[in-house]
Design an enzyme around this catalytic site. Structure first.
Site, short mmCIF file in Angstrom:
data_model
loop_
_atom_site.label_atom_id
_atom_site.label_comp_id
_atom_site.label_asym_id
_atom_site.label_seq_id
_atom_site.Cartn_x
_atom_site.Cartn_y
_atom_site.Cartn_z
N TYR A 185 -2.18 -1.27 10.50
CA TYR A 185 -2.31 -1.56 9.06
C TYR A 185 -1.09 -1.02 8.30
CZ TYR A 185 -3.90 -1.49 4.25
OH TYR A 185 -3.98 -1.67 2.88
N SER A 221 0.84 -1.19 0.00
CA SER A 221 0.00 0.00 0.00
C SER A 221 0.88 1.24 0.00
CB SER A 221 -0.87 -0.01 1.26
OG SER A 221 -1.53 1.21 1.43
#
Ligand SMILES: NC(=O)c1ccc[n+]([C@@H]2O[C@H](COP(=O)([O-])OP(=O)(O)OC[C@H]3O[C@@H](n4cnc5c(N)ncnc54)[C@H](OP(=O)(O)O)[C@@H]3O)[C@@H](O)[C@H]2O)c1
Length: 265
Positions: free
Chosen positions: A157, A144
């Site tokens: 995360y 990401s």
């Protein structure tokens, strides 16, 4: 069928979002496609759709909860027992949790660590030796843009994705001269089911502006072009690539300042 670019491609998290899009875009270029997720009914439906659309394509849906180490080994054992050695592994399955760490549900955090970090590492570890034996193979690890930013309210995360990008870069160097390609795919925001699962309650707005979102189709097309070109990292979408370049140039003191003024949940 178009000449197969991959004899067997394995996509984790193929029942929704970016993983299902990987399956759709890979279908014309594979002899066999293996799709893994927990919701097997969705995988079976997608498998049927793809087999009908692409003559000669074989799609194998495999139900597995990848937070469970024995389920991972069972899935890999099943493939190898059928003589299927993936020459493309897309470690895509992942989840987030949006909100303060202190009030997070430990079970959700533990599942995220097991899925985003442990399952990706375990599947790579289980399949890499056979790829090396074959002298070829490609691994796309879905990371990401968050992997290069410490993000309050996405603390765990973002940290899991920092792991994915770092692991991919290092592994790439280790296995490059044995014919194996490794790439980290680092998308910015994409409309999928991710937000519903990461959100706590009805609020699934993470503060990302709509213009910053990149369509799933573009994310996957750039990923497949990136691995074909043996690129180490892909930030799909021009605005995400520009943001990543800017973040990489900024001193950590500025990043701290920007992140501490970001609207919080
Ligand atoms: N959407 C974004 O904005 C964004 C941005 C950057 C990176 N990413 C990354 O992109 C990847 C795909 O996410 P997405 O946005 O497509 O999310 P999504 O729509 O929620 O899809 C997640 C996929 O992972 C599977 N999965 C979840 N838990 C699993 C488990 N325990 N075992 C096996 N499979 C499991 C889900 O299938 P089942 O529920 O059927 O198991 C689903 O197929 C993730 O790694 C995510 O971190 C997403």
């Amino acid at each position: 069928m178009t000449e197969a670019r991959y004899s067997c491609a394995l996509v984790t998290g193929a029942s929704a979002g970016i993983g299902a899009e990987f399956a759709r875009q890979l279908a014309p270029y594979c002899a066999t496609l293996v799709l893994i997720a927990r919701r097997s009914e969705r995988l079976v439906e997608l498998a049927g759709e793809l087999e009908r659309a692409h003559e000669g394509l074989r799609v194998m849906p495999l139900e597995a909860d990848l937070t469970d180490p024995s389920a991972r080994l069972q899935a890999v054992g099943h493939l190898l027992s059928k003589g299927l050695v993936p020459d493309l592994l897309v470690n895509n399955a992942g989840m987030g949790d949006y909100g303060e760490f202190v009030t997070s549900d430990w079970m959700k955090i533990e599942s995220m660590l097991r899925l985003n970090v442990e399952a990706l590492t375990h599947l790579t570890h289980a399949l890499l030796p056979t790829m090396i034996e074959q002298g070829k193979g490609s691994i796309i690890n879905v990371s990401s843009l968050a992997s290069i930013l410490p993000i309050p309210d996405f603390a765990v995360y973002a940290a899991t994705k920092a792991y994915v990008t770092s692991f991919s870069e290092a592994l790439r160097i280790e296995v490059r001269d044995r014919g194996i390609r490794v790439m980290a795919l680092c998308p910015g925001p994409v409309h999928t089911e991710f937000g519903q699962i990461a959100g706590r309650g009805p609020n699934t707005d993470f503060g990302a502006r709509e213009w910053f979102y990149v369509p799933q189709g573009q994310v996957v097309a750039e990923a497949l072009a990136g691995i074909a070109a043996d690129r180490p990292r892909v930030y799909p979408g021009l605005k995400i690539a520009v943001a990543a370049a800017a973040i990489s140039l900024l001193p950590i003191a500025i990043i701290r300042l920007v992140m501490s003024t970001r609207p919080r949940k």
